[in-house]
Design an enzyme around this catalytic site. Sequence first.
Site, PDB file in Angstrom:
ATOM      1  N   ASP A 278      26.447 -36.536  -3.629  1.00  0.00           N
ATOM      2  CA  ASP A 278      26.591 -35.521  -4.677  1.00  0.00           C
ATOM      3  C   ASP A 278      27.418 -34.306  -4.279  1.00  0.00           C
ATOM      4  OD1 ASP A 278      24.887 -37.139  -6.157  1.00  0.00           O
ATOM      5  OD2 ASP A 278      23.088 -36.031  -5.556  1.00  0.00           O
TER       6      ASP A 278
ATOM      7  N   GLU B 277       0.830  -1.205   0.000  1.00  0.00           N
ATOM      8  CA  GLU B 277       0.000   0.000   0.000  1.00  0.00           C
ATOM      9  C   GLU B 277       0.865   1.257   0.000  1.00  0.00           C
ATOM     10  OE1 GLU B 277      -2.027  -2.961   2.892  1.00  0.00           O
ATOM     11  OE2 GLU B 277      -0.041  -2.587   2.047  1.00  0.00           O
TER      12      GLU B 277
ATOM     13  N   ALA C 226      21.152 -46.917 -11.609  1.00  0.00           N
ATOM     14  CA  ALA C 226      21.519 -47.775 -10.480  1.00  0.00           C
ATOM     15  C   ALA C 226      22.893 -47.424  -9.927  1.00  0.00           C
ATOM     16  CB  ALA C 226      21.468 -49.241 -10.912  1.00  0.00           C
TER      17      ALA C 226
ATOM     18  N   THR D 283      22.171 -37.441   0.206  1.00  0.00           N
ATOM     19  CA  THR D 283      22.417 -36.561  -0.938  1.00  0.00           C
ATOM     20  C   THR D 283      23.727 -35.800  -0.770  1.00  0.00           C
ATOM     21  OG1 THR D 283      20.043 -36.315  -1.354  1.00  0.00           O
ATOM     22  CG2 THR D 283      21.491 -34.603  -2.237  1.00  0.00           C
TER      23      THR D 283
ATOM     24  N   GLY E 164      16.933 -37.433  -1.486  1.00  0.00           N
ATOM     25  CA  GLY E 164      16.907 -38.756  -2.086  1.00  0.00           C
ATOM     26  C   GLY E 164      15.669 -39.530  -1.684  1.00  0.00           C
TER      27      GLY E 164
ATOM     28  N   THR F 139      15.035 -41.463 -10.564  1.00  0.00           N
ATOM     29  CA  THR F 139      15.725 -40.189 -10.344  1.00  0.00           C
ATOM     30  C   THR F 139      17.224 -40.301 -10.586  1.00  0.00           C
ATOM     31  OG1 THR F 139      16.006 -40.661  -7.982  1.00  0.00           O
ATOM     32  CG2 THR F 139      13.996 -39.494  -8.641  1.00  0.00           C
TER      33      THR F 139
ATOM     34  N   ARG G 195      13.603 -23.051  -6.038  1.00  0.00           N
ATOM     35  CA  ARG G 195      14.550 -22.864  -4.937  1.00  0.00           C
ATOM     36  C   ARG G 195      14.552 -21.402  -4.482  1.00  0.00           C
ATOM     37  NH1 ARG G 195      20.434 -25.700  -6.153  1.00  0.00           N
ATOM     38  NH2 ARG G 195      19.738 -27.880  -6.266  1.00  0.00           N
TER      39      ARG G 195
ATOM     40  N   ARG H 169      21.437 -20.908  -8.932  1.00  0.00           N
ATOM     41  CA  ARG H 169      22.390 -20.567  -9.983  1.00  0.00           C
ATOM     42  C   ARG H 169      21.617 -20.071 -11.205  1.00  0.00           C
ATOM     43  NH1 ARG H 169      24.014 -25.254  -7.686  1.00  0.00           N
ATOM     44  NH2 ARG H 169      23.265 -26.561  -9.402  1.00  0.00           N
TER      45      ARG H 169
ATOM     46  N   SER I 161      22.900 -39.120 -12.498  1.00  0.00           N
ATOM     47  CA  SER I 161      21.598 -38.481 -12.703  1.00  0.00           C
ATOM     48  C   SER I 161      21.683 -37.202 -13.538  1.00  0.00           C
ATOM     49  CB  SER I 161      20.959 -38.139 -11.355  1.00  0.00           C
ATOM     50  OG  SER I 161      21.767 -37.215 -10.636  1.00  0.00           O
TER      51      SER I 161
END
Length: 355
Positions: A197, A46, A161, A193, A290, A158, A181, A204, A165
């Site tokens: 990873d 406002e 094996a 995870t 995960g 995802t 994000r 980014r 990914s």
Amino acid sequence: MLEAVAESRKGQFVAPPNPAVGCVIVRDGIEIARGYTHAPGSAHAEIDAINNAQKAGKSVEGATFYVTLEPCSHYGRTPPCALRLIQEKAGRVVAALRDPNPLVAGKGLAMLKDAGIEVDCGVCEQEAYEANIGFLTRMQRSTPWVRMKTAASLDGRTALANGQSQWITGAQARRAGHLLRARAQGLLTGIGTVLADDPQMNVRLEGDYPSPVKYVVDRWAQTPVNAKILQGRRCVIFVGKAADPIKIAALEKAGAEVRVIEDAQEGLDLKTVIASIGADAVNELHVEAGAGLNGALLAAGLIDEIVCFCAPCLMGEGLPIARLPQCLKMDEVQRWRFHDVCRVGEDLQLTLRKK
């Protein structure tokens, strides 16, 4: 009001933990000015709209203010918006929603009515709710809106094996994931995870997009002190009571904030984890994890929304979206509803919510 809702989206990356509100000022069917809520401590919608009107040399006296959330009535970092509308002699105020914040909760509308200003509430409620779903959820239940994001093949994998990914989906889908994000104030992942990873879990994207505070479920304090997730924005690690104090001290020395959480039957008490994140004034919590943590959150009923970027590929044997308890009857299967389906590049963005 729909224009005010569209204006509110300009503040979704900067307004939290405040609500991202939009305001359009109209007189005789002609727009005078519009505005949105800026960063905490700055102008609310406002006030931004009034300032923009004044810059253009236009008076707002007697005008109608269309605002997506009830004007605030309390002194915080800024004075009450309801008081400013009274001072500016607004003719009418139309609000999409009442503010569930206990500090407001109808008091702003009452202030306006008591000052003789015509007030209406309940216009485009659903659209305004969607634009502020995180803030409204946190005000109503003290926990964030929890969104689980995943990228998967057509057969629900995802990763291969062997754990590979990158990349299942295309560049446009990955950009859309980073925008999710950016609109969240917190990002939750698991130790699996982190170890597999070593992600930084930041945003980014080109442009001035914020990265969320990072949260890690790490029962035994296994996060390496040189893990990338400890870089950049603040990182909070949830550990169990039996975690090694030496490891906890090392993580704290590396810059992490460690919170000790009660243990549940098969891990940490995830309800307590989510409540702790809500206490940090996180409106939207983005989950990128995960199969283990995804499954545990789903089994505990802690996910409000699933966003799955589905790629037109088949991967065969691999890792699933979530590990859930085995169902022996079809009436035990978790049922969700499609809230939205759209194409993003060569992939589909599937948004699902609880039935």
